[in-house]
Design a protein around this motif. Structure first.
Motif, PDB file in Angstrom:
ATOM      1  N   ILE A 158      23.107  20.856  31.675  1.00 45.07           N
ATOM      2  CA  ILE A 158      21.653  20.777  31.475  1.00 45.07           C
ATOM      3  C   ILE A 158      20.953  20.209  32.702  1.00 45.07           C
ATOM      4  CG2 ILE A 158      19.818  19.648  30.159  1.00 45.07           C
ATOM      5  CD1 ILE A 158      21.665  19.785  27.703  1.00 45.07           C
ATOM      6  N   VAL A 159      21.443  19.056  33.182  1.00 43.84           N
ATOM      7  CA  VAL A 159      20.805  18.400  34.320  1.00 43.84           C
ATOM      8  C   VAL A 159      20.945  19.249  35.579  1.00 43.84           C
ATOM      9  CG1 VAL A 159      20.812  16.363  35.797  1.00 43.84           C
ATOM     10  CG2 VAL A 159      21.135  16.106  33.336  1.00 43.84           C
ATOM     11  N   ALA A 160      22.128  19.839  35.790  1.00 44.94           N
ATOM     12  CA  ALA A 160      22.341  20.672  36.974  1.00 44.94           C
ATOM     13  C   ALA A 160      21.440  21.902  36.936  1.00 44.94           C
ATOM     14  CB  ALA A 160      23.795  21.093  37.077  1.00 44.94           C
ATOM     15  N   GLY A 161      21.274  22.478  35.750  1.00 45.31           N
ATOM     16  CA  GLY A 161      20.423  23.661  35.614  1.00 45.31           C
ATOM     17  C   GLY A 161      18.968  23.356  35.889  1.00 45.31           C
ATOM     18  N   VAL A 162      18.461  22.292  35.247  1.00 46.27           N
ATOM     19  CA  VAL A 162      17.058  21.894  35.448  1.00 46.27           C
ATOM     20  C   VAL A 162      16.843  21.443  36.888  1.00 46.27           C
ATOM     21  CG1 VAL A 162      15.267  20.256  34.785  1.00 46.27           C
ATOM     22  CG2 VAL A 162      16.745  21.273  33.035  1.00 46.27           C
ATOM     23  N   GLY A 163      17.791  20.679  37.400  1.00 48.77           N
ATOM     24  CA  GLY A 163      17.683  20.188  38.773  1.00 48.77           C
ATOM     25  C   GLY A 163      17.689  21.303  39.799  1.00 48.77           C
ATOM     26  N   SER A 164      18.480  22.334  39.553  1.00 43.37           N
ATOM     27  CA  SER A 164      18.551  23.471  40.472  1.00 43.37           C
ATOM     28  C   SER A 164      17.219  24.213  40.517  1.00 43.37           C
ATOM     29  CB  SER A 164      19.668  24.430  40.044  1.00 43.37           C
ATOM     30  OG  SER A 164      20.935  23.803  40.149  1.00 43.37           O
TER      31      SER A 164
END
Length: 209
Positions: free
Chosen positions: A159-165
């Motif tokens: 989730i965090v990696a997706g939103v952060g990307s």
């Protein structure tokens, strides 16, 4: 999470030819080695100690960003071999592995201090280095997971990696609206605020224990 976000940003910057690859390898390879090695020593620090160390180093990096003027010419040429740059890579990699962060808040000031690249090139190049550091640090942490009872929450990571990307791609577009010097100042102010917030929060938590 940091590595995946950095990789997304690096790919975007590479499409615009903003990455200084010679600088990335000079700084990145030593930092990978140091990150992998120092990650093994992280088990000797408590979580609070890691956070406080992280905040103090971030504060020092923020203050250094206010001092140095930057080159405004992008892609100004290849960076010649620099022993100081290699040593800086070792130092930043060691800190990154020890406190478990990608080290972007240290990489950018170091690149600006030891090379003549612009702020945009420094940001782009730092994303490659962060990806390399994060990969090697994570490999060591993953190897220690069972012995140290470390648990990876893959759902949170995704989730965090997706939103952060996605945010990384947006940030790259927004950054073109600011001058090099203003972008550097914004980054320094952000580091200063975050470091003070983390220091205050971690010390309050420590006193309440």
């Amino acid at each position: 999470m940091v590595g995946l976000i950095a990789l997304t940003g690096a790919i975007k910057y590479q499409l615009n030819n903003k990455i200084q690859w010679d600088t990335a390898w000079q700084f990145g390879l030593p930092s990978m080695l140091a990150s992998y090695t120092s990650a093994g020593f992280s088990v000797y620090l408590t979580g609070t100690q890691q956070i406080i160390l992280f905040a103090i180093i971030m504060l020092v990096a923020a203050l250094s960003m206010f001092k140095h003027k930057i080159n405004v010419v992008e892609n100004a040429g290849e960076t010649t071999f620099s022993f100081k740059l290699v040593l800086a890579g070792l130092a930043v990699g060691a800190i990154s592995g020890l406190v478990g962060v990608g080290g972007g808040f240290l990489i950018i000031p170091a690149l600006l201090a030891f090379t003549s690249i612009s702020m945009t090139n420094a940001v782009a190049t730092s994303l490659v280095i962060i990806t390399l550091q994060s990969l090697t640090g994570f490999i060591n942490y993953y190897a220690l997971a069972e012995a140290q009872n470390l648990i990876f929450d893959w759902k949170i990571i995704a989730i965090v990696a997706g939103v952060g990307s996605l945010s990384s791609l947006l940030g790259e577009r927004v950054s073109t609206k600011f001058s090099q010097q203003k972008l550097k100042r914004i980054f320094a102010v952000f580091l200063l605020i975050m470091s003070l917030f983390i220091l205050i929060k971690s010390n309050i938590s420590f006193l309440l224990q």
